[in-house]
Scaffold this active site. Structure first.
Site, short mmCIF file in Angstrom:
data_model
loop_
_atom_site.label_atom_id
_atom_site.label_comp_id
_atom_site.label_asym_id
_atom_site.label_seq_id
_atom_site.Cartn_x
_atom_site.Cartn_y
_atom_site.Cartn_z
N ASN A 21 92.02 -75.95 98.23
CA ASN A 21 92.56 -75.86 96.87
C ASN A 21 92.69 -77.23 96.23
OD1 ASN A 21 94.65 -76.31 98.78
ND2 ASN A 21 96.21 -75.63 97.34
N ASP A 220 100.92 -77.49 106.75
CA ASP A 220 100.92 -77.32 105.30
C ASP A 220 101.37 -78.61 104.61
OD1 ASP A 220 100.30 -75.65 103.11
OD2 ASP A 220 102.40 -75.28 102.72
N HIS A 224 101.62 -85.31 97.14
CA HIS A 224 101.54 -85.40 95.68
C HIS A 224 102.05 -86.78 95.27
CE1 HIS A 224 100.68 -81.12 94.95
NE2 HIS A 224 101.56 -80.85 95.88
N ALA A 236 104.48 -78.40 93.91
CA ALA A 236 104.94 -77.76 95.14
C ALA A 236 104.19 -78.34 96.34
CB ALA A 236 104.71 -76.26 95.06
#
Length: 314
Positions: A21, A220, A224, A236
């Site tokens: 993603n 995970d 950012h 997120a």
């Protein structure tokens, strides 16, 4: 960004599932192979297991091409459920998606799922259960991974379907909702799925501590920029990579389960993803050394309640 954050994962792991993603989704074989080449050009000792971004226009021919190049992971993002998922799947049980998954099952792919709806934030994973149940029942030979399981109510689902497994993150087994917003709002602990209740955290922690055969570690870890984290519309993702093994060792030792750390982090993953039959894993031995706890840095990417008592030997 890749060059900045990759060393944190590569220093502690020999391989990892790499999510597709990006701002431009990894939705073709060519893009997946190019992304893997970029990663290995920076760290030849690290094997990226790149997943393909599942979309309705993914053709059987593309899946066959991916399979021929050694790719074996599909990632299902419900549309708008998490970071860069605007191009995700709107109707997961549509005939097109089911046809794609049928081909994926025949080719031996693994389906990784971000299992959340658009409902109330603490119930999104549970509301997704009927979709998982339909997929598990319809495709019994398709290994399905409920990624970053966060809700204790999902554990029963793992028991009900032989082809359903889950990954557990450090933040979901070590922290609960109070860490995110109990004393103050901590944007570095905002992720999807969000941290849940103390009961959920404890149930997930117990799964991890006994290295339950249905679960394995999945970080995970999601980096950012500070500009995207320190913002009204906070991005997120928890960037946990800099402390993963050190924190897991500290956590497992505090519960007298250090002897099960390797099974949780490595052995279970190799079995669930059938890695020894699919890829040539780089051989890497990681040595952790006990040391006195050290104070956290001024900027701690993932603050934990336990001071770290282990370090990776260089």
């Amino acid at each position: 960004m890749l060059a900045t954050v990759l060393p944190f994962s590569a220093r502690a792991f020999s391989a990892a599932v790499v999510m597709p993603n990006l701002q431009e989704p990894i939705n073709t074989t060519a893009r997946a192979l190019d992304y893997a080449r970029q990663i290995q050009a920076l760290r030849p000792d690290f094997l990226p297991l790149v997943a393909l971004y599942l979309q309705e226009n993914l053709s059987p021919q593309e899946l066959e091409q991916a399979h021929g190049h050694g790719l074996f992971l599909l990632k299902l993002y419900p549309q708008n459920a998490t970071t860069n998922s605007t191009q995700g799947v709107a109707n997961i049980l549509s005939p097109k998606i089911l046809d794609i998954l049928s081909v994926a099952q025949d080719l031996g792919f693994i389906l990784c799922v971000h299992a959340e709806t658009q409902g109330f934030v603490l119930d999104r994973e549970v509301e997704f259960h009927p979709i998982l149940e339909r997929l598990c029942a319809r495709f019994p030979q398709l290994t399905i991974i409920l990624e970053h399981l966060s809700d204790a109510r999902s554990i029963a689902l793992l028991r009900a379907y032989p082809n359903l497994y889950a990954t557990l993150t450090l933040h979901h087994i070590a922290l609960h909702l109070d860490a995110l917003l109990g004393a103050h709002l901590n944007p570095h602990l905002f992720c999807k799925p969000v941290l849940k209740t103390p009961r959920d955290q404890e149930a997930l922690l117990q799964l991890a501590l006994r290295a339950d055969a249905k679960v394995c570690f999945g970080s995970d870890s999601a980096p950012h920029s500070l500009a995207h984290k320190h913002a009204c519309a906070c991005a997120a993702g928890v960037f946990s990579a800099p402390i993963l093994l050190e924190a897991l060792a500290t956590l497992f030792e505090s519960h007298h389960a250090l002897d099960r750390l390797q099974a949780f982090v490595s052995d279970n993953a190799r079995r669930i993803y059938n890695l020894d039959q699919r890829v040539q894993l780089p051989l890497k031995t990681i040595t952790l050394t006990k040391h006195p706890p050290t104070p956290p840095p001024i900027f701690d990417p993932m603050p934990l309640s336990l001071p770290l008592r282990w370090r990776i030997d260089a």
